[in-house]
Design a protein around this motif. Structure first.
Motif, mmCIF file in Angstrom:
data_model
loop_
_atom_site.group_PDB
_atom_site.id
_atom_site.type_symbol
_atom_site.label_atom_id
_atom_site.label_comp_id
_atom_site.label_asym_id
_atom_site.label_seq_id
_atom_site.Cartn_x
_atom_site.Cartn_y
_atom_site.Cartn_z
ATOM 1 N N LEU A 151 3.201 -0.696 11.103
ATOM 2 C CA LEU A 151 1.976 -0.934 10.328
ATOM 3 C C LEU A 151 2.167 -2.101 9.360
ATOM 4 C CD1 LEU A 151 0.636 2.656 9.487
ATOM 5 C CD2 LEU A 151 -0.117 1.092 11.286
ATOM 6 N N ARG A 152 3.333 -2.134 8.706
ATOM 7 C CA ARG A 152 3.621 -3.240 7.773
ATOM 8 C C ARG A 152 3.581 -4.583 8.476
ATOM 9 N NH1 ARG A 152 9.154 -2.930 5.865
ATOM 10 N NH2 ARG A 152 8.618 -4.825 4.754
ATOM 11 N N ALA A 153 3.937 -4.572 9.756
ATOM 12 C CA ALA A 153 4.072 -5.825 10.494
ATOM 13 C C ALA A 153 2.726 -6.400 10.934
ATOM 14 C CB ALA A 153 4.963 -5.608 11.716
ATOM 15 N N TYR A 154 1.697 -5.565 10.970
ATOM 16 C CA TYR A 154 0.406 -6.056 11.454
ATOM 17 C C TYR A 154 -0.098 -7.210 10.600
ATOM 18 C CZ TYR A 154 -0.720 -2.618 15.003
ATOM 19 O OH TYR A 154 -0.740 -1.876 16.140
ATOM 20 N N GLU A 155 -0.632 -8.213 11.249
ATOM 21 C CA GLU A 155 -1.222 -9.307 10.504
ATOM 22 C C GLU A 155 -2.375 -8.772 9.654
ATOM 23 O OE1 GLU A 155 -2.652 -13.383 12.223
ATOM 24 O OE2 GLU A 155 -0.859 -12.696 13.301
ATOM 25 N N ALA A 156 -3.084 -7.792 10.183
ATOM 26 C CA ALA A 156 -4.239 -7.222 9.477
ATOM 27 C C ALA A 156 -3.837 -6.027 8.607
ATOM 28 C CB ALA A 156 -5.300 -6.804 10.480
ATOM 29 N N ALA A 157 -2.549 -5.933 8.271
ATOM 30 C CA ALA A 157 -2.072 -4.759 7.521
ATOM 31 C C ALA A 157 -2.773 -4.617 6.172
ATOM 32 C CB ALA A 157 -0.562 -4.835 7.321
ATOM 33 N N LEU A 158 -3.109 -5.757 5.568
ATOM 34 C CA LEU A 158 -3.781 -5.698 4.273
ATOM 35 C C LEU A 158 -5.159 -5.050 4.422
ATOM 36 C CD1 LEU A 158 -3.923 -6.369 1.281
ATOM 37 C CD2 LEU A 158 -4.787 -8.640 1.887
ATOM 38 N N GLU A 159 -5.831 -5.448 5.485
ATOM 39 C CA GLU A 159 -7.152 -4.875 5.767
ATOM 40 C C GLU A 159 -7.034 -3.361 5.975
ATOM 41 O OE1 GLU A 159 -10.244 -5.074 9.398
ATOM 42 O OE2 GLU A 159 -8.983 -6.850 9.141
ATOM 43 N N LEU A 160 -6.004 -2.973 6.713
ATOM 44 C CA LEU A 160 -5.773 -1.539 6.951
ATOM 45 C C LEU A 160 -5.539 -0.817 5.623
ATOM 46 C CD1 LEU A 160 -5.065 1.005 8.591
ATOM 47 C CD2 LEU A 160 -2.756 0.096 8.859
ATOM 48 N N LEU A 161 -4.675 -1.386 4.796
ATOM 49 C CA LEU A 161 -4.381 -0.765 3.511
ATOM 50 C C LEU A 161 -5.657 -0.589 2.679
ATOM 51 C CD1 LEU A 161 -2.321 0.179 1.360
ATOM 52 C CD2 LEU A 161 -2.123 -2.196 0.627
ATOM 53 N N ARG A 162 -6.473 -1.627 2.635
ATOM 54 C CA ARG A 162 -7.703 -1.547 1.833
ATOM 55 C C ARG A 162 -8.695 -0.573 2.443
ATOM 56 N NH1 ARG A 162 -7.733 -7.475 -0.586
ATOM 57 N NH2 ARG A 162 -5.875 -7.103 -1.861
ATOM 58 N N ASP A 163 -8.838 -0.619 3.781
ATOM 59 C CA ASP A 163 -9.762 0.316 4.457
ATOM 60 C C ASP A 163 -9.367 1.759 4.171
ATOM 61 O OD1 ASP A 163 -11.211 -1.713 5.476
ATOM 62 O OD2 ASP A 163 -10.575 -1.471 7.570
ATOM 63 N N ILE A 164 -8.083 2.022 4.329
ATOM 64 C CA ILE A 164 -7.617 3.401 4.162
ATOM 65 C C ILE A 164 -7.762 3.858 2.706
ATOM 66 C CG2 ILE A 164 -5.574 4.898 4.207
ATOM 67 C CD1 ILE A 164 -6.495 4.474 6.966
ATOM 68 N N THR A 165 -7.337 3.025 1.769
ATOM 69 C CA THR A 165 -7.427 3.467 0.372
ATOM 70 C C THR A 165 -8.891 3.622 -0.050
ATOM 71 O OG1 THR A 165 -6.945 1.189 -0.248
ATOM 72 C CG2 THR A 165 -5.181 2.759 -0.509
ATOM 73 N N ASN A 166 -9.757 2.736 0.427
ATOM 74 C CA ASN A 166 -11.192 2.902 0.131
ATOM 75 C C ASN A 166 -11.717 4.218 0.674
ATOM 76 O OD1 ASN A 166 -11.786 0.673 -1.325
ATOM 77 N ND2 ASN A 166 -12.350 -0.590 0.438
ATOM 78 N N ALA A 167 -11.405 4.463 1.947
ATOM 79 C CA ALA A 167 -11.919 5.670 2.590
ATOM 80 C C ALA A 167 -11.386 6.914 1.896
ATOM 81 C CB ALA A 167 -11.555 5.674 4.077
#
Ligand SMILES: [Zn+2]
Ligand SMILES: [Zn+2]
Length: 310
Positions: A151-167
């Motif tokens: 997950l850390r390696a994903y280029e879009a990992a930041l988006e994932l982090l923000r999506d998850i914390t928002n949700a």
């Protein structure tokens, strides 16, 4: 060579992945609270449904619990938050599974067990205590959390982090909201919904033609008395006990049930006609129900004997 910086916190990342280890940990922590939040939402909803069902069935004798929500929208507690977390988690689980060349192991025994552990609820033992079964979304969240490095390696990992914390934040709000304003049931004069903020001792009916003042303590006492004869699953009891101001921990409740210190009074059965209480098990998914009054009585006795119910 310039340091590669974490996309979230801008600290240098030694292994050059998109997120640093600590932000990766935050992501996994957020994922791992999903099972507990979803369980809380399920319980909140079950409680509201029960009250709504009692009302539409016209059983007027059953007074509402002080946890009842009223009005448009409140019967769908957390709908939006649920959709958001569902979308985010399943989309990412699918993406990760594809990249790893596996199927997400939804409903595999180990993942179900692991997900249950993250619900902060007592684990199921030999007596098969009734629990709300874990769904695909919470399993997918827990599965994702087992893959911090990819997950850390994903280029879009930041988006994932923000999506998850928002949700997760939205889920939290959905769970917390019904507790902020207290629903005190219908006004005894006009039937309008009474609502009060925490800490208040009087409530004035908001119906323009009524405006009756009620003492909250006496409303609570009435609601509690009426609720004592009602039957709840163990999962529901956790929330109901909090609502009537009883401090009995979930673990205690399950222990009492396991030791038969409280006797089940029936089963909760659900089919296409809705939810009802039966005196025998109709289908496998039926959960045993307990009388609130039995639990409160046992708690009082334990307290008198100097034991702690918490
Ligand atoms: Zn970071
Ligand atoms: Zn009124």
């Amino acid at each position: 060579m310039a340091d590669i910086l974490c996309a979230e916190c801008e600290r240098p990342v030694k292994d050059g992945l998109t997120l640093c280890v600590s932000c990766g940990d935050s992501l996994c922590e957020a994922l791992l609270v999903v099972p507990e939040l979803l369980l809380d939402i399920a319980i909140t909803r079950a409680r509201l449904d029960r009250v709504r069902g009692a009302r539409t069935a016209g059983r007027a004798a059953e007074a509402a619990l002080p946890v009842r929500a009223a009005g448009r929208g409140t019967l769908m507690v957390g709908d939006e938050a649920l959709a958001a977390i569902g979308n985010t988690v399943t989309t990412w689980a699918r993406a990760l599974a594809e990249d790893l060349g596996v199927n997400p192991p939804i409903n595999d025994a180990w993942l179900v067990r692991l997900t249950e552990q993250h619900r902060d609820a007592p684990p199921r033992d030999g007596t098969t205590l009734p629990l709300v079964s874990v769904g695909a979304v919470e399993q997918a969240a827990v599965w994702l959390a087992q893959h911090r490095e990819p997950l850390r390696a994903y280029e879009a990992a930041l988006e994932l982090l923000r999506d998850i914390t928002n949700a997760v934040d939205r889920l939290r709000c959905a769970v917390d909201r019904p507790r902020e304003l207290r629903y005190l049931g219908p006004c005894s004069e006009c039937g309008a919904e009474l609502r009060a903020e925490r800490g208040e001792s009087w409530v004035r009916c908001r119906a323009r033609t009524c405006r009756t003042q009620h003492e909250i303590a006496s409303i609570e006492a009435d609601a509690r008395a009426a609720a004592e004869d009602r039957l709840y699953t163990l999962a529901e009891l956790g929330g109901v006990l909090t609502a009537v101001g009883a401090r009995i921990g979930r673990a205690t409740l399950y222990r009492w049930a396991g030791a038969r210190r409280i006797e089940p009074r029936g089963w909760q059965h659900e089919d296409e006609y809705g939810q009802r209480i039966t005196d025998h098990q109709v289908s496998e998914g039926d959960r045993q129900v307990y009388r609130l009054g039995d639990v409160l009585l046992l708690a009082t006795r334990d307290e008198k004997q100097g034991g702690s119910a918490a």
